[in-house]
Design a protein around this motif. Structure first.
Motif, PDB file in Angstrom:
ATOM      1  N   SER A 119       0.815  -1.205   0.000  1.00 34.90           N
ATOM      2  CA  SER A 119       0.000   0.000   0.000  1.00 34.90           C
ATOM      3  C   SER A 119       0.855   1.263   0.000  1.00 34.90           C
ATOM      4  O   SER A 119       2.073   1.205   0.200  1.00 34.90           O
ATOM      5  CB  SER A 119      -0.893   0.014   1.247  1.00 34.90           C
ATOM      6  OG  SER A 119      -0.094   0.123   2.416  1.00 34.90           O
ATOM      7  N   LYS A 120       0.198   2.384  -0.201  1.00 28.46           N
ATOM      8  CA  LYS A 120       0.873   3.683  -0.116  1.00 28.46           C
ATOM      9  C   LYS A 120       1.458   3.880   1.281  1.00 28.46           C
ATOM     10  O   LYS A 120       2.552   4.426   1.446  1.00 28.46           O
ATOM     11  CB  LYS A 120      -0.122   4.788  -0.439  1.00 28.46           C
ATOM     12  CG  LYS A 120       0.461   6.188  -0.376  1.00 28.46           C
ATOM     13  CD  LYS A 120      -0.612   7.231  -0.665  1.00 28.46           C
ATOM     14  CE  LYS A 120      -0.045   8.651  -0.523  1.00 28.46           C
ATOM     15  NZ  LYS A 120      -1.091   9.673  -0.760  1.00 28.46           N
ATOM     16  N   THR A 141       4.844   2.339   1.748  1.00 25.93           N
ATOM     17  CA  THR A 141       5.917   3.164   1.198  1.00 25.93           C
ATOM     18  C   THR A 141       6.322   4.257   2.174  1.00 25.93           C
ATOM     19  O   THR A 141       7.511   4.559   2.353  1.00 25.93           O
ATOM     20  CB  THR A 141       5.471   3.808  -0.128  1.00 25.93           C
ATOM     21  OG1 THR A 141       4.950   2.799  -0.996  1.00 25.93           O
ATOM     22  CG2 THR A 141       6.631   4.504  -0.819  1.00 25.93           C
ATOM     23  N   ASP A 179       8.719  -0.718  -8.131  1.00 25.26           N
ATOM     24  CA  ASP A 179       7.936  -0.409  -6.932  1.00 25.26           C
ATOM     25  C   ASP A 179       6.479  -0.154  -7.307  1.00 25.26           C
ATOM     26  O   ASP A 179       6.119   0.898  -7.828  1.00 25.26           O
ATOM     27  CB  ASP A 179       8.522   0.821  -6.233  1.00 25.26           C
ATOM     28  CG  ASP A 179       7.953   1.021  -4.836  1.00 25.26           C
ATOM     29  OD1 ASP A 179       6.957   0.340  -4.504  1.00 25.26           O
ATOM     30  OD2 ASP A 179       8.504   1.851  -4.083  1.00 25.26           O
ATOM     31  N   PHE A 180       5.630  -1.143  -7.048  1.00 24.13           N
ATOM     32  CA  PHE A 180       4.204  -1.044  -7.336  1.00 24.13           C
ATOM     33  C   PHE A 180       3.387  -0.604  -6.123  1.00 24.13           C
ATOM     34  O   PHE A 180       2.158  -0.542  -6.185  1.00 24.13           O
ATOM     35  CB  PHE A 180       3.657  -2.401  -7.813  1.00 24.13           C
ATOM     36  CG  PHE A 180       3.941  -2.721  -9.252  1.00 24.13           C
ATOM     37  CD1 PHE A 180       3.892  -1.754 -10.231  1.00 24.13           C
ATOM     38  CD2 PHE A 180       4.243  -4.033  -9.631  1.00 24.13           C
ATOM     39  CE1 PHE A 180       4.140  -2.056 -11.566  1.00 24.13           C
ATOM     40  CE2 PHE A 180       4.483  -4.352 -10.958  1.00 24.13           C
ATOM     41  CZ  PHE A 180       4.437  -3.356 -11.928  1.00 24.13           C
ATOM     42  N   ARG A 181       4.031  -0.302  -5.015  1.00 27.85           N
ATOM     43  CA  ARG A 181       3.299  -0.005  -3.782  1.00 27.85           C
ATOM     44  C   ARG A 181       2.419   1.240  -3.946  1.00 27.85           C
ATOM     45  O   ARG A 181       2.872   2.285  -4.378  1.00 27.85           O
ATOM     46  CB  ARG A 181       4.277   0.186  -2.623  1.00 27.85           C
ATOM     47  CG  ARG A 181       4.994  -1.092  -2.224  1.00 27.85           C
ATOM     48  CD  ARG A 181       6.017  -0.860  -1.132  1.00 27.85           C
ATOM     49  NE  ARG A 181       7.106   0.010  -1.592  1.00 27.85           N
ATOM     50  CZ  ARG A 181       8.131   0.363  -0.836  1.00 27.85           C
ATOM     51  NH1 ARG A 181       8.226  -0.083   0.411  1.00 27.85           N
ATOM     52  NH2 ARG A 181       9.082   1.137  -1.314  1.00 27.85           N
ATOM     53  N   GLY A 182       1.144   1.078  -3.605  1.00 26.68           N
ATOM     54  CA  GLY A 182       0.198   2.181  -3.701  1.00 26.68           C
ATOM     55  C   GLY A 182      -0.273   2.470  -5.108  1.00 26.68           C
ATOM     56  O   GLY A 182      -1.031   3.433  -5.329  1.00 26.68           O
ATOM     57  N   LYS A 183       0.127   1.662  -6.089  1.00 22.21           N
ATOM     58  CA  LYS A 183      -0.200   1.930  -7.489  1.00 22.21           C
ATOM     59  C   LYS A 183      -1.148   0.901  -8.099  1.00 22.21           C
ATOM     60  O   LYS A 183      -1.616   1.087  -9.228  1.00 22.21           O
ATOM     61  CB  LYS A 183       1.091   1.974  -8.314  1.00 22.21           C
ATOM     62  CG  LYS A 183       2.080   3.028  -7.860  1.00 22.21           C
ATOM     63  CD  LYS A 183       3.398   2.919  -8.604  1.00 22.21           C
ATOM     64  CE  LYS A 183       4.421   3.929  -8.082  1.00 22.21           C
ATOM     65  NZ  LYS A 183       5.742   3.770  -8.754  1.00 22.21           N
ATOM     66  N   LEU A 184      -1.406  -0.180  -7.371  1.00 20.41           N
ATOM     67  CA  LEU A 184      -2.215  -1.262  -7.902  1.00 20.41           C
ATOM     68  C   LEU A 184      -3.454  -1.501  -7.054  1.00 20.41           C
ATOM     69  O   LEU A 184      -3.459  -1.223  -5.853  1.00 20.41           O
ATOM     70  CB  LEU A 184      -1.404  -2.566  -7.957  1.00 20.41           C
ATOM     71  CG  LEU A 184      -0.088  -2.560  -8.740  1.00 20.41           C
ATOM     72  CD1 LEU A 184       0.558  -3.937  -8.645  1.00 20.41           C
ATOM     73  CD2 LEU A 184      -0.310  -2.173 -10.191  1.00 20.41           C
ATOM     74  N   SER A 224      -2.536  -6.548  -7.513  1.00 24.51           N
ATOM     75  CA  SER A 224      -1.425  -7.009  -6.670  1.00 24.51           C
ATOM     76  C   SER A 224      -1.388  -8.535  -6.626  1.00 24.51           C
ATOM     77  O   SER A 224      -0.317  -9.149  -6.713  1.00 24.51           O
ATOM     78  CB  SER A 224      -1.559  -6.440  -5.258  1.00 24.51           C
ATOM     79  OG  SER A 224      -1.446  -5.037  -5.259  1.00 24.51           O
TER      80      SER A 224
END
Length: 295
Positions: free
Chosen positions: A173-174, A177, A190-195, A200
């Motif tokens: 999650s965001k 991060t 870094d896919f955190r907070g973007k999916l 995910s």
């Protein structure tokens, strides 16, 4: 879910939003009942909600908390409830044989259901749409709700994995991060907070391995059938959430101060989070590479 579906039961599934997204395309579910947690805070809320549910032959309670107890009490149907062993866990009476997945299956014996079932999330091609997923990669779940569950050196783990020829992808999650102060190599994705939650899960499902704290990403890996290496800090694998042998492995130092809390916390009585800092990045990557080789 799977054993009930195979046995021919029609399944209505009750869960909170946004976790309901995980089950939005699940063909095994007849009716997905998704509610906001804030709508279920008072006894009046729970009674009103329960009375609007239809009558059921069986109610399977897999939470065994006050809220689920009240819902099952005010809803017509025979209740099958899993034994949570929460008192034992809170008292830190640890049972190496206790596993939540196995405990979930125990109430189903009354329905003539026995066997070794595992969680299985249903994904489709839309969940992968637009995702730029690399080949030959390991997912790292660096986040957790509490600091005693957050391993601090995943950036070093990433460096070693990259040198070993594996790509590294971060999911979470965001908020993960924002909590993670590590600086990662530039070629870590870094896919955190973007999916979305389902995206995910889609990314995780294509990984060679997942390395995760004792947190949601670890459970997501198991639900997609991907092996996981779980890192334990302030909690304990014998609380029942450790991966089974065919699901991966875990690292746990077994210090005298472990576990410090059932769910983890943000403070360490020694101030150095030694349950986590005593685990070297090399130890993690060696175990990870072993799991990748045997996956």
């Amino acid at each position: 879910m799977q054993p009930l579906y195979e046995k021919g039961f029609e399944i209505d599934f009750l869960t909170f939003k946004p976790f309901s997204d995980v089950f939005s395309k699940d063909y095994r579910i007849k009716n997905l009942i998704a509610v906001e947690k804030k709508q279920m805070k008072s006894l009046t809320d729970i009674i009103k909600f329960s009375k609007n549910l239809k009558n059921y032959d069986y109610i399977l309670d897999l939470h065994s908390n006050l809220r689920s107890f009240l819902i099952s009490f005010f809803t017509k149907g025979k209740v099958l409830r899993y034994r949570k062993q929460s008192i034992k866990r809170r008292l830190k009476i640890l049972d190496p044989n206790f596993n939540v997945l196995k405990a979930y299956l125990e109430p189903l014996k009354e329905l003539g259901i026995e066997g070794d079932y595992r969680p299985k999330v249903i994904l489709d091609k839309d969940d992968f749409s637009g995702l730029n997923i690399p080949d030959n990669f390991v997912v790292i779940g660096a986040g957790a709700r509490y600091l005693t569950k957050m391993y601090p050196y995943y950036n070093k783990v990433s460096e070693i994995l990259l040198k070993e020829g594996l790509n590294v992808v971060l999911v979470g999650s965001k908020e993960d991060t924002e909590k993670d102060k590590s600086v990662y190599p530039d070629n870590v994705i870094d896919f955190r907070g973007k999916l979305s939650l389902r995206q995910s899960l889609a990314v995780i499902s294509k990984a060679k391995l997942v390395i995760s704290n004792d947190s949601a990403v670890s459970h997501m890996a198991r639900a997609t059938g991907v092996k996981v290496l779980t890192i334990y800090g302030g909690t304990h694998p014998f609380f029942g959430f450790a991966p089974l042998k065919d699901e991966g492995s875990y690292i746990f130092k077994g210090l005298d101060c472990q576990p410090c809390h059932l769910h983890g916390k943000d403070t360490c009585k020694y101030g150095d989070f030694r349950c986590l800092t005593s685990i070297s990045p090399v130890e993690i990557t060696q175990k990870a590479l072993e799991l990748v080789r045997h996956s």
